[in-house]
Design a protein around this motif. Structure first.
Motif, short mmCIF file in Angstrom:
data_model
loop_
_atom_site.label_atom_id
_atom_site.label_comp_id
_atom_site.label_asym_id
_atom_site.label_seq_id
_atom_site.Cartn_x
_atom_site.Cartn_y
_atom_site.Cartn_z
N THR A 129 -80.66 -8.27 -6.24
CA THR A 129 -80.37 -6.99 -5.63
C THR A 129 -81.59 -6.41 -4.93
OG1 THR A 129 -80.97 -5.75 -7.62
CG2 THR A 129 -78.68 -6.51 -7.44
N VAL A 130 -81.34 -5.41 -4.09
CA VAL A 130 -82.43 -4.70 -3.43
C VAL A 130 -83.38 -4.12 -4.47
CG1 VAL A 130 -83.00 -2.69 -2.00
CG2 VAL A 130 -81.07 -4.18 -1.38
N LYS A 131 -82.83 -3.54 -5.51
CA LYS A 131 -83.65 -2.93 -6.55
C LYS A 131 -84.55 -3.97 -7.22
CE LYS A 131 -82.05 0.54 -8.72
NZ LYS A 131 -81.29 1.48 -9.58
N HIS A 132 -84.01 -5.13 -7.49
CA HIS A 132 -84.83 -6.18 -8.12
C HIS A 132 -85.96 -6.61 -7.20
CE1 HIS A 132 -85.65 -9.75 -10.65
NE2 HIS A 132 -85.99 -10.29 -9.49
N MET A 133 -85.66 -6.79 -5.94
CA MET A 133 -86.69 -7.24 -4.99
C MET A 133 -87.85 -6.26 -4.91
SD MET A 133 -85.60 -10.15 -3.33
CE MET A 133 -85.94 -10.19 -1.58
N LEU A 134 -87.56 -4.98 -4.93
CA LEU A 134 -88.60 -3.97 -4.78
C LEU A 134 -89.40 -3.77 -6.06
CD1 LEU A 134 -86.66 -1.27 -2.72
CD2 LEU A 134 -88.41 -2.83 -1.88
N ASN A 135 -88.77 -4.02 -7.22
CA ASN A 135 -89.42 -3.73 -8.49
C ASN A 135 -89.77 -4.97 -9.30
OD1 ASN A 135 -88.93 -0.59 -8.62
ND2 ASN A 135 -86.95 -1.45 -8.06
N ASP A 136 -89.77 -6.13 -8.66
CA ASP A 136 -90.00 -7.39 -9.36
C ASP A 136 -91.32 -7.36 -10.14
OD1 ASP A 136 -89.25 -10.36 -9.66
OD2 ASP A 136 -91.31 -10.44 -8.93
N LEU A 137 -91.24 -7.63 -11.45
CA LEU A 137 -92.42 -7.51 -12.30
C LEU A 137 -93.42 -8.65 -12.09
CD1 LEU A 137 -93.32 -5.37 -14.33
CD2 LEU A 137 -92.50 -6.84 -16.15
N GLN A 138 -92.94 -9.80 -11.65
CA GLN A 138 -93.87 -10.89 -11.38
C GLN A 138 -94.80 -10.52 -10.22
OE1 GLN A 138 -92.04 -14.68 -10.67
NE2 GLN A 138 -93.97 -15.76 -10.49
N LEU A 139 -94.25 -9.90 -9.18
CA LEU A 139 -95.08 -9.45 -8.07
C LEU A 139 -96.06 -8.37 -8.53
CD1 LEU A 139 -92.51 -9.27 -5.12
CD2 LEU A 139 -94.20 -11.06 -5.58
N VAL A 140 -95.61 -7.51 -9.44
CA VAL A 140 -96.51 -6.49 -10.00
C VAL A 140 -97.69 -7.16 -10.70
CG1 VAL A 140 -96.70 -4.67 -11.75
CG2 VAL A 140 -94.73 -4.72 -10.21
N CYS A 141 -97.41 -8.22 -11.48
CA CYS A 141 -98.49 -8.94 -12.17
C CYS A 141 -99.43 -9.58 -11.17
CB CYS A 141 -97.89 -9.99 -13.10
SG CYS A 141 -97.09 -9.32 -14.57
N TYR A 142 -98.90 -10.11 -10.09
CA TYR A 142 -99.76 -10.69 -9.07
C TYR A 142 -100.68 -9.64 -8.46
CZ TYR A 142 -96.93 -14.99 -9.04
OH TYR A 142 -96.30 -16.16 -9.37
N GLN A 143 -100.12 -8.47 -8.18
CA GLN A 143 -100.95 -7.40 -7.61
C GLN A 143 -102.05 -6.98 -8.58
OE1 GLN A 143 -99.60 -4.31 -5.04
NE2 GLN A 143 -97.45 -4.87 -5.29
N LEU A 144 -101.68 -6.82 -9.84
CA LEU A 144 -102.69 -6.46 -10.84
C LEU A 144 -103.73 -7.57 -10.99
CD1 LEU A 144 -100.44 -4.92 -13.64
CD2 LEU A 144 -102.28 -3.73 -12.44
N GLY A 145 -103.26 -8.83 -10.96
CA GLY A 145 -104.17 -9.95 -11.11
C GLY A 145 -105.22 -10.00 -10.01
N LEU A 146 -104.82 -9.71 -8.79
CA LEU A 146 -105.78 -9.69 -7.69
C LEU A 146 -106.69 -8.46 -7.74
CD1 LEU A 146 -103.98 -10.99 -4.48
CD2 LEU A 146 -105.60 -12.16 -5.95
N ARG A 147 -106.12 -7.33 -8.11
CA ARG A 147 -106.93 -6.11 -8.14
C ARG A 147 -108.06 -6.20 -9.17
NH1 ARG A 147 -110.10 -2.99 -8.84
NH2 ARG A 147 -110.14 -0.73 -8.50
N PHE A 148 -107.78 -6.82 -10.31
CA PHE A 148 -108.77 -6.89 -11.37
C PHE A 148 -109.29 -8.31 -11.58
CE2 PHE A 148 -106.24 -3.10 -12.25
CZ PHE A 148 -107.25 -2.15 -12.35
#
Length: 337
Positions: A129-148
């Motif tokens: 769904t659109v909601k899943h695509m925007l809130n995908d937790l794996q992508l969140v982990c990738y963003q955190l992984g690069l930031r830190f």
């Protein structure tokens, strides 16, 4: 049939590789946002990051009105945003994120700034769904992984990991090392990270290759990209960027906030947070809180399920699903590292 599907999938990938640098690639979304001119691509990029709430506090304090936020404030706010912490949560919990990013692009924007884009390949036939695509937790982990990230590009035993992993630890460490530049004489992703206060990740996207010729495809390419968690060295306190047929942030998962502050949160900080409604700051903190919830859950003996209305409406495993059945008969194999 499999050969035909493989040919179609490869054609979709090739189409993105070739067309994403053309002026008309974004279609109607070209009037909404840009992705920049492709300069460099890295594939299967390993990362490892060690993060605690003090690191998150530092990036929260840079947002409008949150300079006086305390660690107690953050702990209480994040707990409220996930519906309460599991029993394994501790304010000193330090998590380790590690994994590989399928495709990491460096693109030059029209303002002359180089930014990163995260692309995660998906081979499944069904698109979420659109909601899943925007809130995908794996992508969140990738963003955190690069930031830190403290070893961007390092090759070690963790580089064999596919996707991302989250681990929790009770050991508190106060600092996260910055990502060092490596010996590439050309412009590298590490150069970008070291030259700016934080990784400038513009978009993070799921690429369902079997049924789309572009990542984050909606009616036009890129319309379902996940927003950046961080901008200008702090959490994203900008307003949502409209996309074609997705003009508002309705699908960003943000819980309702009460007028009164949660336990442990000061009135001053809570009012400041409420003042950020309308921006993506509360969504950002919510996504980060979910990562900590997952880490704390792995240390817990008892978990209280909070099934969503979507889950309850479509779950086909009512008798064995822990959220629907009220108990779990699954044996978890916990690996400590």
């Amino acid at each position: 049939r499999n050969d035909a599907e493989a040919e179609h999938t490869l054609a979709n990938i090739a189409s993105y590789f070739v067309l994403s640098n053309t002026d008309d690639y974004l279609g109607a979304n070209a009037k909404k946002f840009e992705i920049g001119r492709l300069e460099r691509v890295r594939c299967e990029v390993p990362f490892e990051a060690h993060i605690d709430l003090r690191d998150i506090l530092a990036v929260c304090q840079g947002a409008e009105g949150l300079a006086l936020m305390t660690l107690d404030d953050l702990y209480g706010i994040m707990g409220a945003l996930v519906g309460g912490w599991p029993e394994g949560m501790d304010p000193d919990l330090r998590i380790r994120l590690s994994g590989r990013i399928d495709r990491l692009e460096t693109r030059l924007s029209s303002d002359g700034v180089r930014r990163l884009r995260i692309i995660d390949y998906k081979s499944g036939a069904s698109k979420p769904t659109v909601k899943h695509m925007l809130n995908d937790l794996q992508l969140v982990c990738y963003q955190l992984g690069l930031r830190f990230e403290h070893r961007l590009g390092a090759e070690d035993d963790m580089s064999a990991t596919r996707g991302s992993r989250v681990r929790g630890s009770g050991v508190h460490e106060s600092d996260v090392a910055a990502a060092p530049a490596h010996g590439d004489a050309s412009v590298s992703d590490a150069d970008i990270l070291s030259a700016q206060p934080s990784p400038s990740i513009e978009q993070s996207e799921l690429f369902y290759m079997r049924n789309s010729a572009a990542p984050a495809m909606s009616r036009d390419p890129e319309g379902l990209y996940q927003p950046a968690l961080f901008v200008d060295g702090h959490i994203n306190d900008r307003v949502f960027t409209p996309r074609n047929y997705i003009p508002r942030p309705d699908n960003l998962e943000v819980p309702e906030l009460a007028d009164e502050p949660p336990a442990g949160v000061s009135e001053r900080t809570w009012r400041a947070l409420l003042g950020l409604r309308g921006t993506q700051a509360i969504w950002t903190i919510t996504m980060i809180a979910r990562v900590w919830y997952a880490a704390a859950a792995s240390r817990s003996n008892l978990l209280i399920a909070h099934p969503t209305s979507e889950h309850l409406g479509f779950c086909r495993m009512l008798s064995v699903c822990p959220a629907c059945a009220g108990h779990s008969e699954t044996i978890f194999d916990m690996r400590k590292s």
